[in-house]
Design an enzyme around this catalytic site. Structure first.
Site, PDB file in Angstrom:
ATOM      1  N   CYS A   2      48.724  30.815  51.309  1.00  0.00           N
ATOM      2  CA  CYS A   2      49.550  30.166  52.315  1.00  0.00           C
ATOM      3  C   CYS A   2      49.054  30.545  53.704  1.00  0.00           C
ATOM      4  O   CYS A   2      48.578  31.649  53.927  1.00  0.00           O
ATOM      5  CB  CYS A   2      51.022  30.518  52.207  1.00  0.00           C
ATOM      6  SG  CYS A   2      51.749  30.174  50.614  1.00  0.00           S
ATOM      7  N   ARG A  27      43.601  28.811  52.443  1.00  0.00           N
ATOM      8  CA  ARG A  27      44.570  29.811  51.984  1.00  0.00           C
ATOM      9  C   ARG A  27      45.620  29.205  51.057  1.00  0.00           C
ATOM     10  O   ARG A  27      46.447  29.932  50.491  1.00  0.00           O
ATOM     11  CB  ARG A  27      45.254  30.461  53.189  1.00  0.00           C
ATOM     12  CG  ARG A  27      44.284  31.164  54.117  1.00  0.00           C
ATOM     13  CD  ARG A  27      45.030  31.800  55.238  1.00  0.00           C
ATOM     14  NE  ARG A  27      45.882  32.854  54.744  1.00  0.00           N
ATOM     15  CZ  ARG A  27      45.536  34.136  54.717  1.00  0.00           C
ATOM     16  NH1 ARG A  27      44.373  34.503  55.181  1.00  0.00           N
ATOM     17  NH2 ARG A  27      46.359  35.037  54.252  1.00  0.00           N
ATOM     18  N   TRP A  76      50.489  27.492  48.985  1.00  0.00           N
ATOM     19  CA  TRP A  76      50.013  27.682  47.609  1.00  0.00           C
ATOM     20  C   TRP A  76      51.261  28.046  46.813  1.00  0.00           C
ATOM     21  O   TRP A  76      51.845  29.111  47.025  1.00  0.00           O
ATOM     22  CB  TRP A  76      48.968  28.798  47.564  1.00  0.00           C
ATOM     23  CG  TRP A  76      48.352  28.976  46.219  1.00  0.00           C
ATOM     24  CD1 TRP A  76      47.268  28.316  45.729  1.00  0.00           C
ATOM     25  CD2 TRP A  76      48.765  29.888  45.190  1.00  0.00           C
ATOM     26  NE1 TRP A  76      46.992  28.757  44.449  1.00  0.00           N
ATOM     27  CE2 TRP A  76      47.893  29.730  44.090  1.00  0.00           C
ATOM     28  CE3 TRP A  76      49.796  30.836  45.078  1.00  0.00           C
ATOM     29  CZ2 TRP A  76      48.004  30.456  42.917  1.00  0.00           C
ATOM     30  CZ3 TRP A  76      49.909  31.561  43.905  1.00  0.00           C
ATOM     31  CH2 TRP A  76      49.017  31.374  42.847  1.00  0.00           C
ATOM     32  N   ASN A 102      55.010  33.342  54.299  1.00  0.00           N
ATOM     33  CA  ASN A 102      53.988  33.750  53.317  1.00  0.00           C
ATOM     34  C   ASN A 102      54.520  34.969  52.595  1.00  0.00           C
ATOM     35  O   ASN A 102      55.109  35.841  53.227  1.00  0.00           O
ATOM     36  CB  ASN A 102      52.693  34.192  54.013  1.00  0.00           C
ATOM     37  CG  ASN A 102      51.928  33.036  54.578  1.00  0.00           C
ATOM     38  OD1 ASN A 102      52.285  31.885  54.371  1.00  0.00           O
ATOM     39  ND2 ASN A 102      50.883  33.349  55.312  1.00  0.00           N
ATOM     40  N   GLY A 103      54.215  35.080  51.313  1.00  0.00           N
ATOM     41  CA  GLY A 103      54.645  36.261  50.566  1.00  0.00           C
ATOM     42  C   GLY A 103      55.663  35.878  49.512  1.00  0.00           C
ATOM     43  O   GLY A 103      55.866  34.694  49.226  1.00  0.00           O
ATOM     44  N   GLU A 483      29.825  37.520  36.699  1.00  0.00           N
ATOM     45  CA  GLU A 483      30.035  36.871  37.991  1.00  0.00           C
ATOM     46  C   GLU A 483      29.522  35.432  37.951  1.00  0.00           C
ATOM     47  O   GLU A 483      30.135  34.526  38.513  1.00  0.00           O
ATOM     48  CB  GLU A 483      29.360  37.699  39.095  1.00  0.00           C
ATOM     49  CG  GLU A 483      29.199  37.006  40.442  1.00  0.00           C
ATOM     50  CD  GLU A 483      30.475  36.432  41.034  1.00  0.00           C
ATOM     51  OE1 GLU A 483      31.586  36.815  40.606  1.00  0.00           O
ATOM     52  OE2 GLU A 483      30.363  35.569  41.920  1.00  0.00           O
ATOM     53  N   LYS A 487      31.861  32.200  38.735  1.00  0.00           N
ATOM     54  CA  LYS A 487      31.579  31.220  39.791  1.00  0.00           C
ATOM     55  C   LYS A 487      31.499  29.823  39.180  1.00  0.00           C
ATOM     56  O   LYS A 487      32.003  28.862  39.748  1.00  0.00           O
ATOM     57  CB  LYS A 487      30.269  31.612  40.461  1.00  0.00           C
ATOM     58  CG  LYS A 487      30.108  31.126  41.858  1.00  0.00           C
ATOM     59  CD  LYS A 487      30.350  32.168  42.924  1.00  0.00           C
ATOM     60  CE  LYS A 487      31.751  32.713  42.953  1.00  0.00           C
ATOM     61  NZ  LYS A 487      31.857  33.993  43.579  1.00  0.00           N
ATOM     62  N   GLU A 490      35.008  28.625  38.195  1.00  0.00           N
ATOM     63  CA  GLU A 490      35.874  28.499  39.370  1.00  0.00           C
ATOM     64  C   GLU A 490      35.709  27.158  40.077  1.00  0.00           C
ATOM     65  O   GLU A 490      36.679  26.551  40.502  1.00  0.00           O
ATOM     66  CB  GLU A 490      35.517  29.657  40.321  1.00  0.00           C
ATOM     67  CG  GLU A 490      36.453  29.871  41.473  1.00  0.00           C
ATOM     68  CD  GLU A 490      36.061  31.102  42.293  1.00  0.00           C
ATOM     69  OE1 GLU A 490      34.944  31.623  42.145  1.00  0.00           O
ATOM     70  OE2 GLU A 490      36.893  31.538  43.102  1.00  0.00           O
ATOM     71  N   HIS A 506      27.337  39.378  16.966  1.00  0.00           N
ATOM     72  CA  HIS A 506      28.542  39.925  16.339  1.00  0.00           C
ATOM     73  C   HIS A 506      29.697  38.920  16.349  1.00  0.00           C
ATOM     74  O   HIS A 506      30.843  39.304  16.136  1.00  0.00           O
ATOM     75  CB  HIS A 506      28.959  41.223  17.030  1.00  0.00           C
ATOM     76  CG  HIS A 506      27.950  42.316  16.874  1.00  0.00           C
ATOM     77  ND1 HIS A 506      27.697  42.927  15.666  1.00  0.00           N
ATOM     78  CD2 HIS A 506      27.080  42.858  17.757  1.00  0.00           C
ATOM     79  CE1 HIS A 506      26.736  43.828  15.822  1.00  0.00           C
ATOM     80  NE2 HIS A 506      26.342  43.804  17.090  1.00  0.00           N
ATOM     81  N   LYS A 608      42.217  31.105  48.768  1.00  0.00           N
ATOM     82  CA  LYS A 608      41.242  32.107  49.173  1.00  0.00           C
ATOM     83  C   LYS A 608      41.740  33.540  49.010  1.00  0.00           C
ATOM     84  O   LYS A 608      41.049  34.365  48.443  1.00  0.00           O
ATOM     85  CB  LYS A 608      40.802  31.842  50.621  1.00  0.00           C
ATOM     86  CG  LYS A 608      39.745  32.805  51.156  1.00  0.00           C
ATOM     87  CD  LYS A 608      38.436  32.663  50.411  1.00  0.00           C
ATOM     88  CE  LYS A 608      37.344  33.586  50.930  1.00  0.00           C
ATOM     89  NZ  LYS A 608      36.239  33.687  49.953  1.00  0.00           N
TER      90      LYS A 608
END
Ligand code: AGP
Length: 613
Positions: A2, A27, A76, A102-103, A483, A487, A490, A506, A608
């Site tokens: 946010c 954000r 968000w 926000n929060g 990573e 990526k 994502e 395995h 983000k």
């Protein structure tokens, strides 16, 4: 997570708010809204908000939306779906109060029940709406008191900005756990959750601390605590180039940020290498040689990509300093009542410096008397301030949700830390000098990997066609694979699963067929032969291979009918090669997502900075 922006001054607020929201959209981008208060007869609160992007809001903003005081928000979703009603600002239902937040308000359910019992009609599913009602129902004299009263009832985190029709000359803001920065202009004031929304207008800023509030009017700001006692917050001028916040000629921020990696890596190295003694200087750590020698264990904490690069960093520490080291997701660490040891060095790694799981882990360690250093990009961020010392990453602003240049600088930061820890122990001066020289070569070699973009674009386009992919590596290569898979999923939304190459047989080998490509990380190191053997096992089962390796690494006689693509990145020292291999995977992920036509900077469902648990 946010974004908040606010303006009070002599200009019309709405265009400034929309511009600021555009800059904060990374954000949170599922809905957006603005509220303005006009002066005199116009002193009515006007609110416009809707699900979707800031540009949708701008296109549909009512014609009459005048006002020189206003607040805006890009969301968000946490409480309730992304729809017009749940978008911020939230109001008190009487048209007096507008709040952007926000929060997370942890006791929102109890506050909602209390308000409903008192006959209040809550229209949204959000936690924020209760704040608007608490403020609206307060009988306190000033807006400052009303807001202070409301936040005193709230448990949780907030950065918030409040408008009230009865106080049309001001915005009152409050902070607890979510960043808020005041921007100081000429007879105008701004507030934002991120510098990105301010730098076009001012570089004079003041930071609020947790538990503090502020009043902003066109002529200045006044900071105070919840008991209304004044607190002094000095203004400072931040040294930033507003152009650093623009994508320039690039098709996306991620593309720009990937290409900035050579110069970003130069910045994190600048002034920190000591060729003579083959070591690094990290003044910000605030640890002398004796304290560094006393460290018996290193524990790295971060989330997502910061955790994966933390695994690379822990590997570097073990290898160069021979200190037991491991990485753990900060989001898990805190919940298992961790044993905090006095001779362990805890390392918190974060681009934003805001990730709440990492921040809470840092607080837990420090509460128990542990020592934490931060590898953080955003200067002055909550994690940076909470740590005992640290290494700033100097990657510059990172806007794309997918982290690239900050991640590379995290790796370099770990290399510097491991070098220093090693050189106060048994790492020889010649090995130290070898690694210093390797680090000095790294920026140019990052550029060489990036120069392979045209060839990798075509390969990525083919990979994008696969629904499922494996990314595999061993030891140094395994966090690279993790990573790389992160990526890829994502931004391309393909199912990319990371595995240790050694573990394929395995179980997961059962999934290999012509439709499942394996991206194999094959560094030139003591495991090359073992890695190559596994490639043959995949090829024998018809699995297409993309081998990310170095020129000259012999892949043996793979079956003639095997589909094999090879990506050769430059060789550095084997300890530093993982980051060069990682950057090749960034390009593959980027161009796979581009081939699929995705909005690369704003992948679905993500944002983000993750400031909620
Ligand atoms: C990286 O591409 C991701 N967007 C994400 O995993 C990120 O690294 C993670 O959320 C941690 O963020 P931080 O570095 O700001 O703490």
């Amino acid at each position: 997570m946010c974004g908040i922006v606010g303006y009070v001054g002599g200009q019309q607020a709405a265009p400034l708010l929309l511009e600021g929201l555009g800059r904060l959209e990374h954000r949170g981008y599922d809905s957006a809204g603005v509220a303005v208060l006009g002066p005199g007869r116009e002193s009515r609160l006007r609110v416009a908000k809707r699900a979707g992007r800031v540009r949708d809001l701008a296109e549909r903003l009512p014609k009459r939306f005048a006002g020189k005081v206003g607040v805006g928000h890009t969301r968000w979703a946490t409480h309730g779906p992304a729809n017009d009603v749940n978008a911020h600002p939230h109001t008190d239902g009487k048209g007096d109060v507008a709040v952007v937040h926000n929060g997370i308000i942890d006791n929102a359910a109890a506050l909602r029940a209390e308000l409903t019992d008192a006959g209040v009609d809550l229209v949204s599913d959000t936690d924020t709406e209760v704040l608007a009602h608490l403020i609206g129902r307060s009988s306190a004299e000033s807006l400052e008191e009303k807001v202070a009263e409301a936040v005193a009832r709230v448990e949780g985190t907030y950065g918030l900005a409040v408008l009230h029709a009865a106080y049309p000359d001001r915005i009152v803001v409050a902070r607890n756990g979510s960043p808020l920065i005041i921007g100081i202009g000429d007879h105008e004031m701004f507030v934002a959750s991120d510098l990105a929304a301010l730098v076009r207008y001012t570089t004079r800023v003041a930071h609020l601390d947790d538990g503090e509030l502020a009043t902003l009017t066109a002529e200045g700001f006044h900071t105070f605590r919840q008991d209304l006692s004044a607190v002094s917050r000095a203004a400072e001028t931040v040294d930033v180039d507003p152009a650093a916040y623009d994508a320039g000629d690039h098709e996306s921020y991620m593309h720009k940020e990937m290409l900035e990696q050579p110069e970003a890596a130069e910045r994190v190295l600048r002034g920190r290498l000591d060729e003579r003694f083959g070591t690094s200087h990290l003044g910000g750590l605030d640890l002398d040689a004796r304290e560094l020698r006393a460290i018996r264990r290193v524990k790295v904490l971060g989330c997502g990509s910061a955790y994966y690069v933390g695994e690379m960093g822990a590997g570097l520490v073990e290898e160069l300093a021979r200190i037991p080291a491991d990485a753990e997701p900060a989001s898990e660490f805190r919940y298992r009542n961790p044993i905090i040891e006095p001779d362990t060095l805890y390392v918190a790694v974060s681009q934003s410096g805001e990730t709440v799981d990492t921040l809470l882990a840092v607080q837990e360690i420090r509460r128990k008397g542990g020592r934490v250093v931060g590898l953080v990009n955003v200067v002055g961020s909550a994690i940076a301030r909470e740590c005992d010392g640290g290494i700033y990453l100097h990657a510059g602003p990172e806007v794309a949700v997918a982290s690239t240049k900050a991640l590379t600088n995290m790796f370099v930061g770990f290399a510097l830390l491991a070098l220093q820890l090693g050189r106060v122990r048994d790492l020889s001066i010649s090995d130290g000098r070898r690694l210093v020289a390797g680090l000095q070569r790294l920026p140019e070699q990052l550029g060489e990997v990036l120069a392979q973009e045209p060839a990798l674009t075509e390969l990525a386009g083919r990979l994008a066609q696969a629904e499922n992919l494996f990314f595999v590596g061993r030891v140094r290569g395994y966090p690279v694979a993790r990573e790389g898979a992160q990526k890829f999923k994502e931004i391309s939304y393909r199912h990319a699963e990371a595995y240790q190459t050694s573990e394929l047989k395995h179980g997961p080998l059962a999934l290999i067929d012509a439709s499942v490509p394996t991206v194999a990380i094959v560094p030139d190191d003591e495991l090359t032969e073992r890695n190559v053997a596994a490639l043959h096992e995949v090829a024998a089962r018809g699995g297409p291979l993309v081998v990310v390796t170095h020129a000259g690494v012999d892949l043996g006689d793979l079956p003639a009918q095997a589909s094999v693509d090879r990506v050769d990145v430059p060789r550095n020292e084997r300890e530093l090669d993982p980051i060069l291999l990682t950057v090749a995977l960034q390009l593959l992920a980027y161009h796979a997502a581009a081939a699929l036509g995705h909005d690369i900077d704003k992948p679905r469902n993500l944002a983000k900075s993750v400031t909620v648990e």
